[in-house]
Design a protein around this motif. Structure first.
Motif, mmCIF file in Angstrom:
data_model
loop_
_atom_site.group_PDB
_atom_site.id
_atom_site.type_symbol
_atom_site.label_atom_id
_atom_site.label_comp_id
_atom_site.label_asym_id
_atom_site.label_seq_id
_atom_site.Cartn_x
_atom_site.Cartn_y
_atom_site.Cartn_z
ATOM 1 N N THR A 1 12.971 -3.140 -9.147
ATOM 2 C CA THR A 1 13.706 -3.136 -7.870
ATOM 3 C C THR A 1 14.590 -1.903 -7.746
ATOM 4 O OG1 THR A 1 15.534 -4.387 -8.848
ATOM 5 C CG2 THR A 1 13.755 -5.649 -7.797
ATOM 6 N N GLU A 2 14.555 -1.058 -8.747
ATOM 7 C CA GLU A 2 15.426 0.121 -8.817
ATOM 8 C C GLU A 2 14.681 1.420 -8.550
ATOM 9 O OE1 GLU A 2 18.337 2.151 -12.214
ATOM 10 O OE2 GLU A 2 17.807 0.030 -12.295
ATOM 11 N N ASN A 3 13.436 1.493 -8.978
ATOM 12 C CA ASN A 3 12.665 2.723 -8.830
ATOM 13 C C ASN A 3 12.260 2.924 -7.375
ATOM 14 O OD1 ASN A 3 12.897 3.083 -11.574
ATOM 15 N ND2 ASN A 3 10.885 2.223 -12.041
ATOM 16 N N ILE A 4 12.614 4.083 -6.836
ATOM 17 C CA ILE A 4 12.393 4.377 -5.421
ATOM 18 C C ILE A 4 11.108 5.173 -5.209
ATOM 19 C CG2 ILE A 4 13.337 5.642 -3.425
ATOM 20 C CD1 ILE A 4 16.146 4.966 -4.528
ATOM 21 N N TRP A 5 10.883 6.162 -6.045
ATOM 22 C CA TRP A 5 9.644 6.965 -5.947
ATOM 23 C C TRP A 5 9.143 7.226 -7.350
ATOM 24 C CZ3 TRP A 5 8.590 12.725 -4.538
ATOM 25 C CH2 TRP A 5 7.293 12.861 -3.996
ATOM 26 N N VAL A 6 7.866 6.999 -7.558
ATOM 27 C CA VAL A 6 7.270 7.163 -8.881
ATOM 28 C C VAL A 6 5.952 7.915 -8.761
ATOM 29 C CG1 VAL A 6 8.281 4.977 -9.658
ATOM 30 C CG2 VAL A 6 5.921 5.014 -8.803
ATOM 31 N N ILE A 7 5.489 8.385 -9.903
ATOM 32 C CA ILE A 7 4.119 8.870 -10.023
ATOM 33 C C ILE A 7 3.310 7.702 -10.580
ATOM 34 C CG2 ILE A 7 2.561 10.506 -11.126
ATOM 35 C CD1 ILE A 7 4.957 12.418 -11.404
ATOM 36 N N PRO A 8 2.477 7.054 -9.778
ATOM 37 C CA PRO A 8 1.717 5.899 -10.282
ATOM 38 C C PRO A 8 0.807 6.300 -11.441
ATOM 39 C CG PRO A 8 1.679 5.962 -7.879
ATOM 40 C CD PRO A 8 2.239 7.279 -8.348
ATOM 41 N N MET A 9 0.820 5.485 -12.457
ATOM 42 C CA MET A 9 0.009 5.734 -13.641
ATOM 43 C C MET A 9 -0.926 4.544 -13.852
ATOM 44 S SD MET A 9 1.207 8.677 -14.937
ATOM 45 C CE MET A 9 1.017 8.725 -16.716
ATOM 46 N N ASP A 10 -2.180 4.825 -14.081
ATOM 47 C CA ASP A 10 -3.156 3.775 -14.350
ATOM 48 C C ASP A 10 -4.320 4.409 -15.081
ATOM 49 O OD1 ASP A 10 -5.425 1.990 -14.087
ATOM 50 O OD2 ASP A 10 -4.247 0.868 -12.621
ATOM 51 N N LYS A 11 -4.492 4.019 -16.326
ATOM 52 C CA LYS A 11 -5.511 4.663 -17.165
ATOM 53 C C LYS A 11 -6.924 4.486 -16.630
ATOM 54 C CE LYS A 11 -4.262 2.298 -20.803
ATOM 55 N NZ LYS A 11 -3.316 1.292 -20.297
ATOM 56 N N ASP B 1 0.804 -1.215 0.000
ATOM 57 C CA ASP B 1 0.000 0.000 0.000
ATOM 58 C C ASP B 1 0.839 1.268 0.000
ATOM 59 O OD1 ASP B 1 -2.264 -1.549 0.047
ATOM 60 O OD2 ASP B 1 -2.482 -1.475 2.225
ATOM 61 N N TYR B 2 2.149 1.148 0.170
ATOM 62 C CA TYR B 2 2.997 2.332 0.280
ATOM 63 C C TYR B 2 3.676 2.696 -1.031
ATOM 64 C CZ TYR B 2 2.147 1.787 5.212
ATOM 65 O OH TYR B 2 1.522 1.679 6.430
ATOM 66 N N TYR B 3 3.366 1.990 -2.093
ATOM 67 C CA TYR B 3 3.942 2.295 -3.397
ATOM 68 C C TYR B 3 3.480 3.676 -3.853
ATOM 69 C CZ TYR B 3 5.253 1.648 -8.306
ATOM 70 O OH TYR B 3 5.811 1.778 -9.549
ATOM 71 N N GLY B 4 4.439 4.523 -4.199
ATOM 72 C CA GLY B 4 4.120 5.877 -4.642
ATOM 73 C C GLY B 4 3.975 6.878 -3.516
ATOM 74 N N ARG B 5 4.031 6.393 -2.263
ATOM 75 C CA ARG B 5 3.907 7.304 -1.117
ATOM 76 C C ARG B 5 5.289 7.699 -0.597
ATOM 77 N NH1 ARG B 5 -0.383 4.386 2.821
ATOM 78 N NH2 ARG B 5 0.309 6.053 4.232
ATOM 79 N N VAL B 6 5.324 8.679 0.277
ATOM 80 C CA VAL B 6 6.581 9.105 0.893
ATOM 81 C C VAL B 6 6.904 8.144 2.029
ATOM 82 C CG1 VAL B 6 7.776 10.926 2.141
ATOM 83 C CG2 VAL B 6 6.242 11.513 0.253
ATOM 84 N N THR B 7 7.930 7.349 1.837
ATOM 85 C CA THR B 7 8.370 6.371 2.815
ATOM 86 C C THR B 7 9.803 6.699 3.224
ATOM 87 O OG1 THR B 7 9.140 4.926 1.045
ATOM 88 C CG2 THR B 7 6.886 4.575 1.850
#
Length: 528
Positions: free
Chosen positions: A287-297, A224-230
């Motif tokens: 396994t490399e991306n640390i922070w992203v802008i989640p995209m989902d159409k 649930d923390y994907y894309g959040r500030v962790t």
């Protein structure tokens, strides 16, 4: 309260943000004290989940965007453009009747902007809008803390504090001394500038204090923390702050940068075996991306507009989209990548379309006359008017895999937009070591070996070039050039602009004129 917030927004932004501009600003910015379409707060904040959704989760809808000036990346005429199109990485040349836009892009390329430049104003308004929302969210968390356990309250508050700190980092990076406001009750008369060093200290303190309270996340267990500030996001920003500390405060902090990079590595992040897997459709398992802008159409309205504005019209049509035939690589970028030589970096073809263009199946894309479309990278100039290469000059953006099922002309794609990744951590650590007189060769080699590139000595000059080749189109180039002392003298063709003098421009942008006009407490940056 509403009038106080409204007064403060005028003093800070220079304009009144219209009602409906964002969560938390709906009532604060409306002249109507009792808007009929608003739900009473007591009906919104009813339990822990509703408090999280309406006071914290909504903030993440502003990290990306779908209109000009909004979002950290993915949209046009905002933060990303100020970090990219004023550098030797990319440009938006004038293509006859296209892309002049009142001199907007020409001014960025030549470093001849002034305080009235529209993109500067967009970035300022956007960054402070999100800070305002963070301030308001913390006040709501405090007001309704009875709905939360103590650990829930501290954790959510830490998340919002850290997000606000990150936005202040973008502000001092772009504008230097800026107002530091942490409450929506601050009046316009109280809105004053703090020095860059003071805001730097605030950002560092906020991130360090919130680190123990932020959710743990590593490269595998995201949930649930994907894309959040962790923790990993906060550590990355702290590493960046330390890497650029000499620029922000005059005091280098190289060892601290190394320490924070080590902390990120301990969380389990690692380089993907394949460079392009960080940018594929459905890249959330990187396994490399640390922070992203989640995209989902199907879920979000965030857009990736940068490829759309780079493709030639016929190129985009081959995917069923339309294109704007604009942005491309500069001549300086071509030289760094070794384009057209025996030493061409393999990442050039992963990041740029050049020469003959093919569609997703490898078929030639045809131009308007029915012959194969060709991009001519070395024919790019600032003004292509009258050139036979007016439409085809310049290597075009290829960073993200094409999502053939993306609506909105391919802009509503399912490739998450990468903000922070581990390759950058390795390059940061290598640079900090070299600046301390140590060897950064091991980290430097890891990045190059992943892309099957021959070894090079890990010198500062090679590190700056490596950052271009590894991180192009990711919005870091201006910050890198500033740190290396080259931003003032480097333009996209690698030469000084006409009429250049040492006082022509500085490494920070001017405070927007509209903001200063309504708040005399703010002073313009030197040189403008």
């Amino acid at each position: 309260m509403k009038k106080i917030i409204q007064q403060w927004l005028i003093g800070l932004y220079g304009i009144l943000i219209p009602a409906g501009a964002g969560s938390g600003l709906l009532t604060a910015c409306s002249l109507d004290e009792h808007p009929k379409d608003q739900v009473e707060e007591e009906l919104i904040y009813t339990d822990a989940l509703s408090l999280y959704l309406n006071a914290v989760a909504t903030l993440y809808s502003y990290i990306g965007g779908n209109t000009d000036g909004q979002g950290l990346q993915g949209t046009c005429r905002g933060v990303y453009d100020l970090q990219t199109f004023c550098t030797d990485e990319a440009m938006l040349p004038i293509r006859g009747v296209d892309w002049y836009d009142g001199g907007l892009w020409e001014q960025l390329h030549l470093h001849t902007w002034n305080s009235g430049h529209g993109v500067l104003k967009n970035a300022w308004l956007y960054l402070y809008k999100v800070i305002t929302l963070c301030n308001r969210s913390m006040e709501k968390l405090h007001q309704y803390n009875h709905l939360l356990t103590n650990s829930q309250y501290e954790g959510l508050r830490a998340e919002v504090r850290a997000l606000r700190a990150i936005y202040y980092w973008y502000l001092i990076d772009l504008f230097g001394p800026v107002p530091l406001v942490t409450s929506t009750e601050t009046s316009m008369q109280q809105v004053k500038q703090s020095s860059r060093a003071e805001v730097f200290d605030f950002i560092v303190s906020e991130l360090q204090q919130t680190l123990p309270l932020l959710s743990y996340e590593n490269s595998v267990e995201r949930g649930d923390y994907y894309g959040r500030v962790t923790k990993s996001v906060a550590l990355f920003v702290l590493a960046k702050l330390m890497l650029n500390a000499e620029v922000y405060t005059g005091e280098p902090k190289w060892q601290e940068a190394i320490d924070y990079c080590n902390d990120i590595e301990e969380l389990g992040y690692r380089l993907e075996e394949d460079y392009i897997s960080n940018f594929i459709v459905y890249n959330e398992h990187s396994t490399e991306n640390i922070w992203v802008i989640p995209m989902d159409k199907d879920l979000y309205t965030n857009q990736q507009q940068n490829m759309f504005r780079s493709y030639h019209y016929r190129h985009a049509a081959a995917y069923g989209f339309t294109g704007e035939n604009g942005s491309c690589a500069t001549l300086a970028a071509l030289r760094i990548f070794g384009y057209g030589t025996d030493d061409e970096d393999l990442r050039f073809r992963l990041n740029f379309w050049a020469d003959t263009v093919t569609d997703i199946e490898g078929n030639y894309v045809l131009d308007r006359s029915g012959v194969p479309l060709v991009y001519y990278p070395t024919e790019v100039r600032l003004d292509l008017s009258g050139s036979k290469y007016v439409e085809t000059a310049g290597a075009r953006m290829k960073k993200y895999a094409v999502d053939l099922f993306a609506p909105k002309d391919g802009k509503l794609m399912d490739n998450d937009i990468v903000l922070f990744r581990f390759a950058d951590v390795l390059l940061m650590r290598a640079e900090a070591k070299v600046r301390l007189g140590l060897s950064g060769q091991e980290d430097f080699d890891l990045v190059r070996q992943r892309s099957f590139m021959d070894p090079r000595p890990c010198t500062l000059e090679n590190l700056l070039d490596e950052r271009m080749m590894e991180l192009c189109w990711e919005g870091w180039r201006r910050q890198d050039l500033v740190r290396f002392g080259k931003f003032q003298t480097v333009t996209g063709d690698g030469a000084m602009p006409p009429g250049y003098t040492e006082d022509s421009h500085t490494s920070i942008y001017p405070i927007p004129a509209d903001v200063i006009a309504v708040n005399q407490n703010l002073k313009q940056n030197p040189g403008y």
